[in-house]
Design a protein around this motif. Sequence first.
Motif, PDB file in Angstrom:
ATOM      1  N   ILE A  88       0.833  -1.202   0.000  1.00 11.83           N
ATOM      2  CA  ILE A  88       0.000   0.000   0.000  1.00 11.83           C
ATOM      3  C   ILE A  88       0.869   1.254   0.000  1.00 11.83           C
ATOM      4  N   VAL A  89       0.662   2.099  -0.987  1.00  8.20           N
ATOM      5  CA  VAL A  89       1.339   3.393  -1.059  1.00  8.20           C
ATOM      6  C   VAL A  89       0.564   4.408  -0.226  1.00  8.20           C
ATOM      7  N   VAL A  90       1.282   5.210   0.561  1.00  8.66           N
ATOM      8  CA  VAL A  90       0.673   6.326   1.291  1.00  8.66           C
ATOM      9  C   VAL A  90       1.335   7.605   0.802  1.00  8.66           C
ATOM     10  N   ASP A 139       3.364  10.339   9.565  1.00  8.54           N
ATOM     11  CA  ASP A 139       2.818   9.994  10.878  1.00  8.54           C
ATOM     12  C   ASP A 139       1.657   9.020  10.727  1.00  8.54           C
ATOM     13  N   VAL A 140       0.771   9.268   9.768  1.00  9.71           N
ATOM     14  CA  VAL A 140      -0.344   8.358   9.512  1.00  9.71           C
ATOM     15  C   VAL A 140       0.185   6.972   9.140  1.00  9.71           C
ATOM     16  N   THR A 141       1.196   6.920   8.288  1.00 10.87           N
ATOM     17  CA  THR A 141       1.769   5.646   7.861  1.00 10.87           C
ATOM     18  C   THR A 141       2.298   4.849   9.041  1.00 10.87           C
ATOM     19  N   PHE A 142       3.087   5.506   9.885  1.00 10.61           N
ATOM     20  CA  PHE A 142       3.707   4.771  10.985  1.00 10.61           C
ATOM     21  C   PHE A 142       2.696   4.386  12.055  1.00 10.61           C
ATOM     22  N   GLN A 143       1.760   5.274  12.360  1.00 10.23           N
ATOM     23  CA  GLN A 143       0.750   4.935  13.363  1.00 10.23           C
ATOM     24  C   GLN A 143      -0.159   3.814  12.870  1.00 10.23           C
ATOM     25  N   VAL A 183       4.019  -6.289   9.748  1.00 14.22           N
ATOM     26  CA  VAL A 183       3.915  -5.139   8.859  1.00 14.22           C
ATOM     27  C   VAL A 183       5.284  -4.496   8.686  1.00 14.22           C
ATOM     28  N   LEU A 184       5.566  -4.065   7.466  1.00 11.46           N
ATOM     29  CA  LEU A 184       6.828  -3.401   7.166  1.00 11.46           C
ATOM     30  C   LEU A 184       6.532  -2.008   6.623  1.00 11.46           C
ATOM     31  N   VAL A 185       7.204  -1.009   7.165  1.00 16.75           N
ATOM     32  CA  VAL A 185       7.125   0.350   6.643  1.00 16.75           C
ATOM     33  C   VAL A 185       8.349   0.590   5.765  1.00 16.75           C
ATOM     34  N   TYR A 214       1.414  -6.961   5.568  1.00 15.19           N
ATOM     35  CA  TYR A 214       1.225  -5.672   4.916  1.00 15.19           C
ATOM     36  C   TYR A 214       2.565  -4.968   4.748  1.00 15.19           C
ATOM     37  N   VAL A 215       2.703  -4.274   3.617  1.00 10.16           N
ATOM     38  CA  VAL A 215       3.882  -3.442   3.364  1.00 10.16           C
ATOM     39  C   VAL A 215       3.365  -2.039   3.052  1.00 10.16           C
ATOM     40  N   LEU A 216       3.703  -1.062   3.903  1.00 12.57           N
ATOM     41  CA  LEU A 216       3.254   0.312   3.728  1.00 12.57           C
ATOM     42  C   LEU A 216       4.402   1.140   3.172  1.00 12.57           C
ATOM     43  N   ILE A 217       4.197   1.728   1.989  1.00 15.36           N
ATOM     44  CA  ILE A 217       5.258   2.493   1.329  1.00 15.36           C
ATOM     45  C   ILE A 217       4.966   3.978   1.444  1.00 15.36           C
ATOM     46  N   ASP A 218       5.768   4.675   2.213  1.00 17.86           N
ATOM     47  CA  ASP A 218       5.630   6.121   2.411  1.00 17.86           C
ATOM     48  C   ASP A 218       6.398   6.831   1.302  1.00 17.86           C
TER      49      ASP A 218
END
Length: 229
Positions: free
Chosen positions: A39-41, A52-56, A68-70, A149-153
Motif C-alpha cells: 500500500i502506497v501512502v 505519521d499516519v503511515t507509521f501509526q 507489517v513493514l514500513v 502488509y507493506v506500507l510504502i511512504d
Amino acid sequence: MIMQNVVMTDPRKSDYFYEEAIKTLRTNIQFSGIDIKTIVVTSCYPNEGKSDVTFQLALEIGKMGKKVLVVDADIRKSAYVSRYQIKERISGLSQYLSGQRREADIIYRTNFEGVDMIFAGPTAPNPSELLEQESFSQLLGSLREKYDYVLIDTPPIANLIDAAIAAKQCDGAILVIESGTVSRRTALKAKEQLEMTGCRLLGAVLNKVDVRKDKYYSKYSYYYKNDRK
C-alpha cells in the motif's frame, strides 16, 4: 533472514480521537481484501502528516498480531531518522536500489510489536530513476511473501512523480489530505494521478481538522472510499 534491531522513539502524544481514526483506517484496509498487501501512502503537498499516519497505521496493524513493514521511499527528503530519534547507523533503500546493500542489510526490526522498517537511506540525486528499476519491483515481490502488509511512504504526488512510480507496483493507495490547506481541485488531481497508475485507491485521510471551526470532527478524521463494484 537475520535482521538488525533499531530503537525508535514515538514522539506523538496519546490522542484518543487520533487513535480511533487510525483503527478505523486499519479495519477498512483489512476489509479491502486479502490481495491488498502493498500500500502506497502519499499526500498532495509536504507536511500534511502522511508519514505519521503511515507509521501509526503500522503500529495498529502490529498490535493485531500481523507482520507489517514500513518502507520509507522518500529518498529525496526523509524525516524518519530524525523524527523517531534513531541513534543507530542506518543502511537504507537508496543503497539497496543503487546496488550497495542487499535486502537483508536494509530491513530493521523495531521495538514496536510486529513492525519492521526500511529507511530511505542517503539522499540520492536520481530518486525517480531508482524507483523505476526492476530491483524495486523485485524487492516488493519479496516483501509480499514475508509480511502481511507493506506500507510504502512516498513523497507528495502533486509535484513529484515518485509516488506514481511506486503506486504502479502496489495493490492499493491511501491519500492523506490536510484539512483547510488542499483545494478540492488539487485533491481530485492527485486522486486521478493515482488512479492512472492502475493502483486501486483505497481511501483518503482528512488530517489536521480544526475542531475550533467544526466541532463535528475530532482533531483527525478518516474518510474511507470503497471503490469495489
